[in-house]
Design an enzyme around this catalytic site. Structure first.
Site, mmCIF file in Angstrom:
data_model
loop_
_atom_site.group_PDB
_atom_site.id
_atom_site.type_symbol
_atom_site.label_atom_id
_atom_site.label_comp_id
_atom_site.label_asym_id
_atom_site.label_seq_id
_atom_site.Cartn_x
_atom_site.Cartn_y
_atom_site.Cartn_z
ATOM 1 C CB THR A 1 58.426 24.276 2.503
ATOM 2 O OG1 THR A 1 59.399 23.467 1.863
ATOM 3 C CG2 THR A 1 57.036 23.728 2.212
ATOM 4 C CD GLN B 1 61.344 27.381 8.950
ATOM 5 O OE1 GLN B 1 60.201 26.999 8.735
ATOM 6 N NE2 GLN B 1 61.814 27.518 10.180
ATOM 7 C CD GLU C 1 66.850 26.240 15.874
ATOM 8 O OE1 GLU C 1 66.957 26.680 17.005
ATOM 9 O OE2 GLU C 1 67.214 25.092 15.549
HETATM 10 MO MO1 MOS Z 1 64.725 24.468 18.667
HETATM 11 S S1 MOS Z 1 65.133 26.138 19.697
HETATM 12 O O1 MOS Z 1 65.958 23.406 18.739
HETATM 13 O O2 MOS Z 1 63.136 24.091 18.560
#
Ligand code: MOS
Length: 732
Positions: free
Chosen positions: A628, A632, A699
């Site tokens: 996973t 990602q 992110e």
């Molecule tokens: Mo995020 S941009 O904290 O889903």
């Protein structure tokens, strides 16, 4: 040695999803369900003169029509600009195109849609403010809903400028971008007396529970929010949105459950977006490549009624060891909904500018771009002076360069070819903060061998179900098949919002602690029980493995959770534990890092750019599931390629309408746009972030990709593109 943790366990919800059996919010149906369709403003600026609903109301199957004039006054709360997002009786103003003006409720979706098309709204229209050039600019005192300062300095930028022997002073721009989760936002609202149940597409069930209770002025305990499967969110499902409130109001009004599913087109004006940015960036350095100055001024746009700044300078403050720095923001108001958090807010556009500028500086200094970054490597957080909780960025550069074959790069632009194609190699760094929050988890072990683990977290589709199953199974010494992990219900113990890349770092320590506590309780019960095969063994000698409880000194004498419960006449044993970030961790600066390398091929006659190869190496602490985690990263790099080459929301400069509000005109990468990717994680131990040593991953992988591609485009063509997306016209 971990048996389950870190392993590439298949998604535990994978089969449900690919067979269509996982109930997403829009799939949920309840008895007596009615359907809502929201109607929105078709102008961008002006006033509503009249809303004529009689034709719509006369349609068969219509239960009610509620315009903004009939909605109750909403309580204003932080993060939700209620008055402006959902106008109230005393405010007829239109602030943006696509502003919700009311809802039609009918027996079927089709009937509601047809009736909504008959609602006739008369406006008094005035000229909207659309572009950055038209907007009046101001310098906000704080950014990001007030949680970050609007200006950051260190040293003295005049001094930094005078020390500089080389200056790179450039303007980088990024366009408006939208989240586009596969699953559009949906709400099913159901009242039973004073109690409201919401099936909701949300990244934060508890936050939604708190927010909607506050907005509607009802007790929080009267609200239950359920969100068990999500098809992405990326920030646009992080905050309460007005369609949810309208649905709840509608359900109360018609005394029936009501479901609203936003259309793709509505998603473009109802759930926030990433503002376009204009970034003035100055780097100063000595001839030997030492940074003396970073000045980063970020200009972005917000709505007429609320301040949201895209915090492009956030990574700039901590990336490089530079003594003199200034970060500032400028903000302009235009006729749009307020922008919001979107995948790596700040980092994604900010690192496009910073890592492009570092490449430009490396070229100006005739230094290899990796070498320049190593020379300015921040050994401690240069802004706070704190040590890093862990940092393996140097290893990321080294491993990435090795895997990619960077040493074979001829740095001269236009020097590398493949037949008629120009070849470009580029690289950039990635970073994202590693935060976490308080989480509470309940573990229950049943006599039949099943283990239930419950917490009110969310799974955006990233793998929370799977990874938390692994954490629990590992700590309990049982197989992952025995563990049933439940999430997505505000009745469960609380966990933070799934955003800011902090779900694993927040929830896994609590799962780990609760599972360990349950295991210890079982061991204590066994060793105190004369009928247990391990009676009297010191607890510290006991291991639990594959469901067997024994001492390695005496491996033939085994007990089990089921046997212990049976002997104690218990159906189950239940433990709830809460964990919070360790205050000690405040003494460290916590960030994930990475390095991204790309190879592109350009057909110069057509200006077409093809990404041929990507190598990404990341340091994110401990990896809980190698599959996973890798997925990602692939998703993040894919998005980065889209950001670099395709994505752009186009606003009609006269009408203030989004022209490309659909997935055929808003371009995102498809399979053929994406090359083979090599993804690696640097082995990293971080004793400070949390008990499991996991750092943020969600992110991080979008960050740096656009810069790496822009740097590769320069290397291939000798043309520096500072304006995203890098479309063919900009190369011709
Ligand atoms: Mo995020 S941009 O904290 O889903």
């Amino acid at each position: 040695m971990n048996k389950i943790l870190g392993k590439p366990l298949d998604r535990v919800d994978g089969k449900l999803k690919v067979t269509g059996k996982a109930p997403y919010t829009a799939d949920i149906s309840v008895e007596n369900l009615a359907y809502g369709v929201i109607f929105q403003s078709t102008i961008s600026q002006g006033k509503v003169i009249e809303i004529e609903t009689s034709n719509a109301a006369a349609c068969p199957g219509v239960l009610d029509i509620i315009t903004y004039k009939e909605t109750p006054t909403l309580v204003k709360i932080p993060f939700f600009p209620t008055k402006e997002n959902l106008p109230s009786e005393d405010d007829d103003n239109i602030y943006y195109n696509g502003q919700h003006l009311g809802i039609v409720i009918a027996e079927t979706l089709e009937k509601a849609e047809y009736a909504a098309s008959l609602v006739k709204i008369t406006y008094e229209e005035t000229a909207p403010t659309i572009t950055m050039a038209q907007a009046d600019m101001f310098e906000p005192e704080s950014i990001f809903f007030g949680i970050m300062p609007g200006k950051i300095t260190r040293g003295d930028i005049a001094e930094g400028k005078s020390q500089a022997e080389v200056l790179v002073e450039k303007v980088y721009t990024t366009p408006t971008e939208h989240h586009n989760p596969l699953e559009t936002s949906a709400t099913l609202a159901m009242w039973e007396g004073e109690n409201l149940t919401l099936y909701e597409t949300t990244q934060g069930i508890s936050a939604t529970q708190r927010s909607i209770a506050a907005v509607l002025d009802i007790p929080q305990e009267n609200v239950r929010v359920i969100s068990q499967y999500l098809g992405g969110g990326f920030g646009c499902k992080a905050l309460l949105r007005s369609h949810t409130i309208l649905t709840a109001i509608a359900a109360r009004q018609v005394q029936r459950p009501v479901k609203v599913v936003l259309t793709r087109s509505q998603m473009y004006t109802a759930c926030g977006y990433r503002s376009q940015t204009l970034q003035n960036l100055t780097l100063g350095a000595t001839k030997s490549g030492q940074l003396t100055l970073i000045n980063h001024i970020g200009t972005s746009l917000t709505s007429l009624f609320d301040d949201f700044v895209e915090p492009v300078g956030a990574p700039t403050t901590m990336m490089y060891a530079c003594p003199h720095l200034q970060i500032k923001y400028r903000l302009g108001r235009v006729n749009t909904i307020t922008p919001t958090f979107m995948r790596a807010p700040g980092e994604a556009p900010g690192m496009f500018a910073l890592e492009s500028a570092m490449d430009e500086l490396a070229i100006a200094l005739n230094i290899d771009p990796i070498e320049l970054r190593l020379q300015n490597h921040a050994d401690i957080d240069p802004q706070t002076g704190l040590p890093w909780s862990s940092k393996s960025l140097k290893q990321c550069y080294e491993q990435g360069a090795q895997l990619f074959g960077w040493s074979l790069r001829n740095p001269i632009p236009r020097s590398m070819h493949d037949g008629d194609f120009l070849i470009g190699w580029g690289m950039a760094s990635a970073t994202f903060p590693s935060n976490s929050g308080k989480s509470s988890v309940k573990v229950e072990i049943f006599a039949n061998g099943e283990v239930q683990v419950k917490t009110g977290t969310q799974d955006l589709g990233t793998g929370t179900y799977t990874v938390m199953t692994q954490v629990a199974a590992e700590a309990l010494g049982v197989s992952s098949q025995q563990v049933k992990f439940e999430l997505g219900d505000s009745n469960l113990p609380n966990a933070p919002i799934t955003g800011n890349s902090m779900t694993v770092g927040s929830v896994s320590p609590a799962v780990h602690q609760a599972a360990n506590a349950a295991k210890q309780r079982m061991i204590q019960m066994a060793i105190a029980d004369v009928n247990s095969p391990i009676y009297g063994t010191p607890a510290t000698d006991i291991t639990v493995e594959s469901g067997e409880i024994y001492s390695p000194q005496n491996p033939t004498q085994k007990d089990s959770y089921s046997e212990i419960l049976r002997r104690h006449h218990l159906a189950s044993l239940e433990v709830t534990e809460e964990t919070a970030p360790n205050p000690e961790s405040k003494k460290y600066s916590k960030h994930s890092f990475g390095a991204i390398f790309v190879e592109i091929a350009i057909d110069e006659l057509l200006g077409e750019i093809k990404v041929r190869r990507c190598v990404g190496v990341y340091s994110v602490g401990k990896i809980l599931n190698s599959k996973t985690a890798r997925s990602q990263v692939i998703g993040g790099i894919t998005w980065g390629i889209g950001m670099a080459l395709m994505e752009k929301t186009v606003m009609d400069a006269e009408q203030g309408r989004i022209v490309n509000r659909n997935l055929s005109d808003y371009l995102i990468p498809v399979h053929t746009d994406i090359p083979k990717m090599e993804v690696q994680f640097v082995e990293e131990t971080d004793p400070h972030v949390n008990t499991l040593g996991t750092k943020s991953l969600g992110e991080l992988p979008i960050v740096g990709v656009a810069a790496a591609i822009a740097n590769a485009v320069y290397h291939a063509t000798g043309k520096r593109i500072r304006d995203l997306p890098i479309t063919p016209d900009k190369l011709l």
